[in-house]
Scaffold this motif. Structure first.
Motif, PDB file in Angstrom:
ATOM      1  N   CYS A  66    -150.242   8.190  -8.228  1.00 26.54           N
ATOM      2  CA  CYS A  66    -148.809   8.506  -8.274  1.00 26.54           C
ATOM      3  C   CYS A  66    -148.005   7.370  -7.640  1.00 26.54           C
ATOM      4  N   CYS A  69    -146.426   4.074  -9.416  1.00 28.00           N
ATOM      5  CA  CYS A  69    -145.073   4.075  -9.980  1.00 28.00           C
ATOM      6  C   CYS A  69    -144.037   4.556  -8.977  1.00 28.00           C
ATOM      7  N   HIS A  70    -144.499   5.092  -7.843  1.00 32.17           N
ATOM      8  CA  HIS A  70    -143.594   5.650  -6.831  1.00 32.17           C
ATOM      9  C   HIS A  70    -143.997   5.110  -5.462  1.00 32.17           C
ATOM     10  N   THR A  77    -139.979   4.538  -5.998  1.00 32.41           N
ATOM     11  CA  THR A  77    -139.937   4.095  -7.383  1.00 32.41           C
ATOM     12  C   THR A  77    -140.697   2.780  -7.401  1.00 32.41           C
ATOM     13  N   SER A  83    -142.567   1.487 -16.348  1.00 33.52           N
ATOM     14  CA  SER A  83    -143.867   1.476 -15.691  1.00 33.52           C
ATOM     15  C   SER A  83    -144.982   1.323 -16.719  1.00 33.52           C
ATOM     16  N   ASN A  94    -137.211   4.471 -16.845  1.00 38.81           N
ATOM     17  CA  ASN A  94    -137.378   3.900 -15.513  1.00 38.81           C
ATOM     18  C   ASN A  94    -137.960   4.951 -14.568  1.00 38.81           C
ATOM     19  N   SER A  95    -138.829   4.540 -13.689  1.00 38.99           N
ATOM     20  CA  SER A  95    -139.454   5.456 -12.737  1.00 38.99           C
ATOM     21  C   SER A  95    -138.415   5.964 -11.741  1.00 38.99           C
ATOM     22  N   PRO A 125    -147.850  13.834 -15.414  1.00 36.77           N
ATOM     23  CA  PRO A 125    -148.315  12.453 -15.560  1.00 36.77           C
ATOM     24  C   PRO A 125    -149.817  12.309 -15.796  1.00 36.77           C
ATOM     25  N   GLU A 131    -149.204   7.266 -19.241  1.00 40.64           N
ATOM     26  CA  GLU A 131    -149.239   7.196 -17.777  1.00 40.64           C
ATOM     27  C   GLU A 131    -150.695   7.202 -17.316  1.00 40.64           C
TER      28      GLU A 131
END
Length: 340
Positions: A66, A69-70, A77, A83, A94-95, A125, A131
């Motif tokens: 996770c 992307c974050h 983000t 991503s 966009n994330s 996801p 993803e």
């Protein structure tokens, strides 16, 4: 049999329930978030969710978590327009940054509102082909065979049998703790610091219907979330390649509507908009000043779309940017509770 049953009962682990650490400004301005009764916050659940959040074991090939992307250092983000998934495919959105999710009372998440709870948002996801591109059966098997996870799930949820429900509940518990409420502007509202003349003018531009007119969608000093958590067509396009909320509801009146993101932490979350089309805050401000485009579903709040926007002066643009940056929270991105 009696002794054996008594021993089993005494060995049952009871998770330690905790409360959210709510910032002072939120206590003054916002009602407390509602925590689901079927997923109360516990020390064990939050710790498990954090471990899962940073663990690439959730992805098909154990390469993406996770946090890929974050990123906590970027207000959860990443700084790419789109991503990249485990197969090298790029998404089209966009994330979104992750913070203050517990106050999203309408429970619609993602840019298009397709997920109706934090738990469900955490579910998506893993299965998404662009993803993590895995499936929950395989993920559960990998976690079940892991040396640590069965014990951690037992402690958090009273069962060592791992499934997607408990995985997403744990991640949701961790995500509810991601609270940002310690920016310079928060300290100003609490009377603990002063704004510069530029920041103060920028705030006035933001709140002035005749100038910036930003507060309807993005909160105010009385709404320190800095978002209304609603969906708007903000004049990005005349026609839509991405229908946004309209693709979820099937209602053409929702075409081109996307969730208003919080304006907190803009110093860390570039690029901006649902498709990351703007790389700088200057571009964002210029869009609302003179770049609005008319369309069938343009939000009525875009009152000056026929003039191209609100037509800010160069000084008001610069000061508005300075104010927006005062909403960034360095304590949040450096909080050790949120780091791997």
């Amino acid at each position: 049999m009696g002794c054996s049953s008594k021993e089993e009962i005494e060995n049952v682990y009871t998770p330690v329930q905790v409360s959210l650490k709510i910032p002072e400004i939120f206590q003054q301005k916002l009602i407390a978030p509602i925590i689901p009764t079927n997923n109360p916050l516990t020390e064990e659940g939050i710790a498990l969710g954090k471990k899962l959040f940073f663990d690439p074991i959730l992805s098909k090939d154990n390469t993406q978590s996770c946090a890929s992307c974050h990123n906590p250092k970027k207000a959860f983000t990443n700084n790419t327009r789109f991503s990249e998934g485990v197969d090298g495919k790029l998404g089209t959105r966009n994330s979104m940054p992750l913070f203050n999710l517990a106050w999203n009372f309408d429970e619609r998440f993602m840019w298009d509102g397709k997920d109706f709870s934090i738990e469900h948002q955490a579910f998506s996801p893993v299965r998404n082909p662009i993803e993590m591109h895995s499936n929950w059966k395989n993920v559960a098997e990998k976690l079940q065979e892991h040396t640590e996870y069965p014990t951690l799930f037992q402690q958090a949820f009273g069962t060592s049998k791992i499934d997607s429900t408990h995985v997403t509940k744990a991640i949701a518990q961790f995500e509810r703790t991601l609270i940002s409420g310690s920016s310079k502007f928060d300290q100003y509202l609490l009377g603990k610091t002063e704004l510069t003349p530029e920041e103060l003018n920028g705030f006035n531009v933001f709140m002035d219907e005749a100038r910036g007119d930003c507060f309807h969608c993005h909160g105010s000093d009385n709404n320190p979330l800095w978002t209304d958590n609603q969906f708007h067509n903000n004049g990005l396009d005349e026609t839509f390649n991405d229908l946004g909320l309209g693709a979820v509801t099937g209602d053409p009146n929702d075409n081109g509507k996307f969730k208003s993101p919080s304006l907190r932490n803009l110093a860390f979350t570039a690029p901006y908009m649902h498709d990351g089309r703007f790389t700088t805050l200057d571009e964002v401000i210029n869009h609302y000043s003179e770049g609005l485009k008319q369309s069938l579903t343009i939000d009525p709040l875009m009152k000056k779309v026929n003039q191209g926007g609100v037509q800010l002066s160069d000084k008001d643009k610069a000061d508005l940017k300075t104010f927006l940056l005062s909403l960034s929270d360095n304590n949040f991105i450096n909080n050790p509770d949120f780091q791997q």
